[in-house]
Structures are given as structure tokens and as C-alpha cells.
Scaffold this motif. Structure first.
Motif, PDB file in Angstrom:
ATOM      1  N   GLY A   1      44.467-108.851   8.740  1.00 53.05           N
ATOM      2  CA  GLY A   1      43.725-109.197   7.533  1.00 53.05           C
ATOM      3  C   GLY A   1      42.799-108.082   7.085  1.00 53.05           C
ATOM      4  O   GLY A   1      42.641-107.833   5.885  1.00 53.05           O
ATOM      5  N   ILE A   2      42.173-107.400   8.040  1.00 53.39           N
ATOM      6  CA  ILE A   2      41.302-106.270   7.721  1.00 53.39           C
ATOM      7  C   ILE A   2      42.111-105.158   7.056  1.00 53.39           C
ATOM      8  O   ILE A   2      41.678-104.546   6.069  1.00 53.39           O
ATOM      9  N   ALA A   3      43.305-104.911   7.583  1.00 55.30           N
ATOM     10  CA  ALA A   3      44.169-103.880   6.999  1.00 55.30           C
ATOM     11  C   ALA A   3      44.584-104.251   5.582  1.00 55.30           C
ATOM     12  O   ALA A   3      44.559-103.416   4.670  1.00 55.30           O
ATOM     13  N   ASN A   4      44.947-105.506   5.383  1.00 53.42           N
ATOM     14  CA  ASN A   4      45.372-105.949   4.045  1.00 53.42           C
ATOM     15  C   ASN A   4      44.215-105.907   3.046  1.00 53.42           C
ATOM     16  O   ASN A   4      44.379-105.492   1.895  1.00 53.42           O
ATOM     17  N   LYS A   5      43.049-106.361   3.487  1.00 54.53           N
ATOM     18  CA  LYS A   5      41.874-106.396   2.606  1.00 54.53           C
ATOM     19  C   LYS A   5      41.493-105.004   2.126  1.00 54.53           C
ATOM     20  O   LYS A   5      41.035-104.819   0.991  1.00 54.53           O
ATOM     21  N   ASN A   6      41.703-104.004   2.976  1.00 53.50           N
ATOM     22  CA  ASN A   6      41.350-102.628   2.635  1.00 53.50           C
ATOM     23  C   ASN A   6      42.512-101.855   2.014  1.00 53.50           C
ATOM     24  O   ASN A   6      42.412-100.637   1.829  1.00 53.50           O
ATOM     25  N   ASN A   7      43.606-102.572   1.694  1.00 55.14           N
ATOM     26  CA  ASN A   7      44.787-101.928   1.098  1.00 55.14           C
ATOM     27  C   ASN A   7      45.216-100.705   1.895  1.00 55.14           C
ATOM     28  O   ASN A   7      45.482 -99.629   1.335  1.00 55.14           O
ATOM     29  N   ALA A   8      45.281-100.865   3.204  1.00 54.96           N
ATOM     30  CA  ALA A   8      45.610 -99.744   4.085  1.00 54.96           C
ATOM     31  C   ALA A   8      47.023 -99.239   3.841  1.00 54.96           C
ATOM     32  O   ALA A   8      47.929-100.002   3.486  1.00 54.96           O
ATOM     33  N   ASP A   9      47.195 -97.945   4.031  1.00 56.15           N
ATOM     34  CA  ASP A   9      48.516 -97.332   3.939  1.00 56.15           C
ATOM     35  C   ASP A   9      49.197 -97.249   5.302  1.00 56.15           C
ATOM     36  O   ASP A   9      50.402 -96.983   5.383  1.00 56.15           O
ATOM     37  N   LEU A  10      48.414 -97.450   6.360  1.00 58.54           N
ATOM     38  CA  LEU A  10      48.959 -97.379   7.723  1.00 58.54           C
ATOM     39  C   LEU A  10      48.047 -98.170   8.656  1.00 58.54           C
ATOM     40  O   LEU A  10      46.819 -98.116   8.532  1.00 58.54           O
ATOM     41  N   PHE A  11      48.654 -98.905   9.577  1.00 58.21           N
ATOM     42  CA  PHE A  11      47.919 -99.711  10.554  1.00 58.21           C
ATOM     43  C   PHE A  11      48.321 -99.247  11.952  1.00 58.21           C
ATOM     44  O   PHE A  11      49.501 -99.266  12.299  1.00 58.21           O
ATOM     45  N   ILE A  12      47.337 -98.807  12.746  1.00 57.42           N
ATOM     46  CA  ILE A  12      47.592 -98.290  14.094  1.00 57.42           C
ATOM     47  C   ILE A  12      46.848 -99.163  15.098  1.00 57.42           C
ATOM     48  O   ILE A  12      45.617 -99.202  15.097  1.00 57.42           O
TER      49      ILE A  12
END
Length: 260
Positions: free
Chosen positions: A94-105
Motif C-alpha cells: 500500500g505504501i508503494a502504491n500510495k507513492n506511485n512507486a516505479d519499483l518495489f524492493i
């Protein structure tokens, strides 16, 4: 003749219009990366003789993030946790989606018999071996410490192979770039850091399940192997590992932006 001139003017107008569109089209930029230190708080993860997974994962995650912040300042780095805090698996994505991340590690440490050693990097996908399934089961079992986990995860049972197969079907839209980055991580570990690479693998990890971007889960080594645990708790060893992930990120970013 008049018709020919009219057609020529029209064709030229279309060409200029398309050129204008191409000229003003924004080139792709990798702008945000979310770094997830696995486990934390009441969930210590797997154990070695002298360390816990949650602690080592956090040290590696913070070092990777610091390297990106220092050397690639145009990229925003977001952490799912920066201290010994428990974060539910669904909230990490959810944190990755909320920040419109381009990559999640997501960074983790492995467990197994004392003889098991090496690194492996996972993407979301269908497990092809019992070993891959075992790793996913262990990492997914953290949901048993969460409240109302059956409702949050659609009845997911971390002990059921069928549940893992169902969740593995997600992330298909991002699989190519997930695999691209995962391979770069393992290449760095093997060729630059000098670690034994167990390769790029796929399995159904809940932490990657609802992340809407390329995502990987890195198993940086086995805390249950005395030699690897010593290396992963050594400051120099941690620097080598963090640098390997950082170099993979930088190469991935450059390659992706050059392609687009």
C-alpha cells in the motif's frame, strides 16, 4: 494538379503534427523507489545464532536507500519502515502504491539447514519447486500475527499450496521488468560481491501481491548458515550487499529510461 497539392499539404501537416507530438512527449523517468525491510517489531523473522532477520534486513534497506539518495538524487526513496516497527504485509504494498512507486524492493534473509547458502531474488509468480514454495510459506506466515488476516487477504491460508498458486497469478503485467531487475541483482551478487547465487525465482509472496509496479523480494543469504550469518552481520559485508543492490538499481534505471 490541385488535388496533388492539397494531398501534399495535408500529408505535410500530419507529419508536422506527429513530429510535434513526439517532440513534446515526456520521456519515461524512474522517479520513486520503495524499499521494504522485511519483518520488524513483534515479527523478528528467521533467526541465526547471533542475529534476527528483521534487524539485518533493516540495516541493508537503510544502506541501499542512502546510496540511492546520495548518488541518484532525482529519485525519491520511500521506506516501509526505518526502525523496529511491525508493518502488515498488505500495508507495505500500500505504501508503494500510495507513492506511485516505479519499483518495489523487499529485503529479507533466508532460513534452512546449516548447509544451505547463497542469495536468491524472487518475483511474484508460480512456484516451480517445493523449495520456492517453502520460502514463500515462511515469509507469508507473518500474516498469522495480524488481526483479521483472513478478511484482509481474501481467505488466504499461508499453509495451503493452492492459496499460493492463486496469488501467484497477480503481477503478470509487471513480470518482465520485475525479472529484469531481479536478474541484475543476482548478477551483482555473483559477479561483483562474490556471493553464490541461487538464481532468480518465482513464488507467491503476499508482500508483492498488491504492488502495482515491478517488484522483487531479495533473500540476501541464510542466517542459519554460520559463515553467511557472520558475513551478513559484518559492516563490510553489509556494505558489499547494499552496494550490489544499488548498482543493480542504477543499471536498471538507466536501461529502462534508454529503452523509453
Amino acid at each position: 494538379m490541385r488535388n496533388i497539392v492539397t494531398i501534399s499539404i495535408l500529408a505535410l501537416s500530419l507529419l508536422l503534427l506527429s513530429s510535434s507530438k513526439l517532440e513534446y512527449r515526456k520521456a519515461y523517468k524512474l522517479r520513486t523507489v520503495v524499499i521494504d525491510a522485511g519483518h520488524g517489531g513483534k515479527d523478528i523473522g528467521c533467526n541465526g545464532k547471533i542475529s534476527h532477520e528483521a534487524d539485518v534486513a533493516l540495516k541493508l534497506a537503510l544502506q541501499v536507500g542512502a546510496l540511492i539518495e546520495k548518488n541518484v538524487p532525482d529519485v525519491k526513496v520511500v521506506y516501509t519502515r526505518k526502525d523496529d516497527t511491525f508493518v502488515e504485509l498488505i500495508d507495505r504494498a500500500g505504501i508503494a502504491n500510495k507513492n506511485n512507486a516505479d519499483l518495489f524492493i523487499s529485503i529479507h534473509l533466508n532460513a534452512g539447514p546449516p548447509s544451505a547458502y547463497g542469495t536468491e531474488t524472487y518475483t511474484m509468480g508460480l512456484h516451480t519447486s517445493n523449495n520456492n514454495l517453502a520460502v514463500a510459506k515462511r515469509e507469508n506466515a507473518v500474516i498469522l500475527q495480524e488481526d483479521d488476516y483472513k478478511e484482509k487477504y481474501g481467505g488466504f491460508d499461508p499453509n495451503s499450496p493452492q492459496s499460493h498458486i492463486m496469488f501467484a497469478l497477480h503481477q503478470s503485467a509487471y513480470i518482465d521488468n520485475s525479472l529484469r531487475f531481479a536478474q541484475k541483482v543476482e548478477n551483482e551478487f555473483k559477479n561483483r560481491v562474490g556471493r553464490t547465487s541461487r538464481g532468480v525465482k518465482q513464488a507467491g509472496f503476499l508482500v508483492l501481491w498488491k504492488s502495482y509496479m515491478p517488484s522483487v523480494l531479495i533473500e540476501a543469504g541464510f542466517l542459519t548458515n554460520p559463515t553467511e550469518e557472520k558475513f551478513l552481520n559484518d559492516k563490510t559485508g553489509q556494505t558489499y550487499m547494499a552496494s550490489g543492490i544499488y548498482r543493480a538499481f542504477k543499471e536498471y534505471k538507466q536501461e529502462l529510461e534508454a529503452m523509453n
